[in-house]
Design a protein around this motif. Structure first.
Motif, PDB file in Angstrom:
ATOM      1  N   ASP A  65       0.824  -1.217   0.000  1.00  0.00           N
ATOM      2  CA  ASP A  65       0.000   0.000   0.000  1.00  0.00           C
ATOM      3  C   ASP A  65       0.858   1.268   0.000  1.00  0.00           C
ATOM      4  OD1 ASP A  65       0.604  -1.001   2.644  1.00  0.00           O
ATOM      5  OD2 ASP A  65      -0.794   0.452   3.509  1.00  0.00           O
ATOM      6  N   HIS A 145       7.529  -0.348  13.238  1.00  0.00           N
ATOM      7  CA  HIS A 145       6.297  -0.821  12.590  1.00  0.00           C
ATOM      8  C   HIS A 145       6.202  -2.341  12.731  1.00  0.00           C
ATOM      9  CE1 HIS A 145       3.127  -1.376   9.779  1.00  0.00           C
ATOM     10  NE2 HIS A 145       3.814  -1.408   8.654  1.00  0.00           N
ATOM     11  N   ASP A 165       3.566   4.027   8.705  1.00  0.00           N
ATOM     12  CA  ASP A 165       2.860   3.043   9.524  1.00  0.00           C
ATOM     13  C   ASP A 165       3.745   2.825  10.748  1.00  0.00           C
ATOM     14  OD1 ASP A 165       1.229   2.867   7.353  1.00  0.00           O
ATOM     15  OD2 ASP A 165       1.757   0.808   6.826  1.00  0.00           O
ATOM     16  N   HIS A 198       0.230  -1.231  14.259  1.00  0.00           N
ATOM     17  CA  HIS A 198      -0.248   0.142  14.027  1.00  0.00           C
ATOM     18  C   HIS A 198      -0.541   0.835  15.357  1.00  0.00           C
ATOM     19  CE1 HIS A 198      -0.575  -0.253   9.698  1.00  0.00           C
ATOM     20  NE2 HIS A 198      -1.209  -1.402   9.838  1.00  0.00           N
TER      21      HIS A 198
HETATM   22  O1  6SY Z   1       2.243  -8.599  11.704  1.00  0.00           O
HETATM   23  C1  6SY Z   1       1.472  -8.112  10.857  1.00  0.00           C
HETATM   24  C2  6SY Z   1       1.874  -7.820   9.542  1.00  0.00           C
HETATM   25  C3  6SY Z   1       0.965  -7.280   8.656  1.00  0.00           C
HETATM   26  N1  6SY Z   1      -0.299  -7.023   9.046  1.00  0.00           N
HETATM   27  C4  6SY Z   1      -1.284  -6.445   8.094  1.00  0.00           C
HETATM   28  O2  6SY Z   1      -0.654  -6.334   6.811  1.00  0.00           O
HETATM   29  C5  6SY Z   1      -0.683  -5.002   6.410  1.00  0.00           C
HETATM   30  C6  6SY Z   1       0.450  -4.557   5.563  1.00  0.00           C
HETATM   31  O3  6SY Z   1       0.285  -3.146   5.301  1.00  0.00           O
HETATM   32  P1  6SY Z   1       0.113  -2.124   6.532  1.00  0.00           P
HETATM   33  O4  6SY Z   1       1.397  -2.061   7.280  1.00  0.00           O
HETATM   34  O5  6SY Z   1      -0.548  -0.888   6.064  1.00  0.00           O
HETATM   35  O6  6SY Z   1      -0.943  -2.868   7.456  1.00  0.00           O
HETATM   36  C7  6SY Z   1      -0.651  -4.216   7.715  1.00  0.00           C
HETATM   37  C8  6SY Z   1      -1.648  -5.006   8.504  1.00  0.00           C
HETATM   38  O7  6SY Z   1      -2.937  -4.722   8.110  1.00  0.00           O
HETATM   39  C9  6SY Z   1      -0.703  -7.288  10.338  1.00  0.00           C
HETATM   40  O8  6SY Z   1      -1.837  -7.046  10.700  1.00  0.00           O
HETATM   41  N2  6SY Z   1       0.199  -7.835  11.194  1.00  0.00           N
END
Ligand code: 6SY
Ligand code: ZN
Ligand code: ZN
Length: 245
Positions: A65, A145, A165, A198
């Protein structure tokens, strides 16, 4: 120096009602694309724009993204517009971006064998600000992140923090506001569930009021409308709207 910002999208990675969280930073005669995700070509198209109007691109980290639209950007610049625009990216991400993300699609024997064949690569060091255009100055700040994945937020014009992120980092936000004169915080936000990779809305709501007042929320999910009125003094950034910050 004020900053003119237009989010081409404000959605999280899997949002379907919003494009990927990518932005245009618009100076007088210069347009910087901030991240270029899978939906960036369509999001620009919706604005009546194309990659032709972009003068440089800055990348925060390697997730689709945020970088999934770079192959189209690179091919269009090389094949269609005959331009090599600046690619600003942390030095630590230059090699992974080529080897792990772009090489498979872009490689062409004799003509595209490295990132430098399609972009004017400008490696950045965290903590060292660079002038991207007369009105856009950017300093990378490394933020956490995902374990083992380097990710870089940006401090613009010594007054605006744009989060990559990132997991919640209240010490950084306090330091930026209280010690570095930060006036605006554009922050990613996970509205529902745990913020494993996040920052959750709940975490941002725990910040002191004078910091919350500076925060605009972005990188949210499709459930955003049901959270309107539940963010105290923090506002949701709207995609496509132009902000003078
Ligand atoms: O350990 C992890 C790794 C990834 N993810 C998902 O994959 C997405 C990758 O893009 P993003 O960084 O905007 O958001 C991330 C999450 O939605 C997650 O939920 N947990
Ligand atoms: Zn993301
Ligand atoms: Zn990410």
């Amino acid at each position: 120096m004020t900053l003119k910002l237009q989010m081409i999208g404000t959605g999280g990675a899997f949002a379907k009602s919003f494009f990927n969280n990518n932005a245009l930073i618009i100076d007088e005669n210069f347009t910087l694309l901030l991240d270029c995700g899978v939906t960036a070509p369509m999001a620009l198209h919706r604005l009546g724009r194309s990659f032709e109007s972009v003068d440089a691109v800055l990348i925060t980290h390697i997730h689709a993204d945020h970088v999934g639209g770079l192959e189209e950007l690179a091919f269009r610049m090389k094949m269609q517009y005959n331009r090599k625009i600046a690619l600003y990216i942390a030095e630590a991400l230059v090699m992974p971006l080529w080897e792990n993300t772009l090489r498979g699609g872009l490689y062409q024997e004799g003509s595209i064998t490295s990132l430098n064949d399609v972009f004017d690569v400008r490696p950045l060091q965290p903590g060292t600000a660079v002038d991207i255009s007369p009105g856009i100055r950017a300093e990378l700040i490394q933020t956490r992140h995902i374990p083992g994945k380097d990710s870089f937020s940006i401090y613009f014009n010594d007054r605006i923090f744009y989060s990559a992120d990132m997991i919640f980092d209240p010490e950084l936000l306090n330091r930026l506001v209280n010690e570095r004169g930060c006036e605006v915080i554009l922050h990613e936000c996970q509205l529902e569930g745990h913020g494993a990779v996040h920052t959750t809305l709940e975490e941002l709501l725990s910040l002191p009021e004078h910091i919350c007042k500076q925060i605009y929320l972005m990188h949210y999910g499709d459930e955003m409308r049901s959270y309107e009125g539940r963010t105290d003094s923090m506002q949701f950034l709207e995609q496509q709207r132009i902000y003078e910050l």
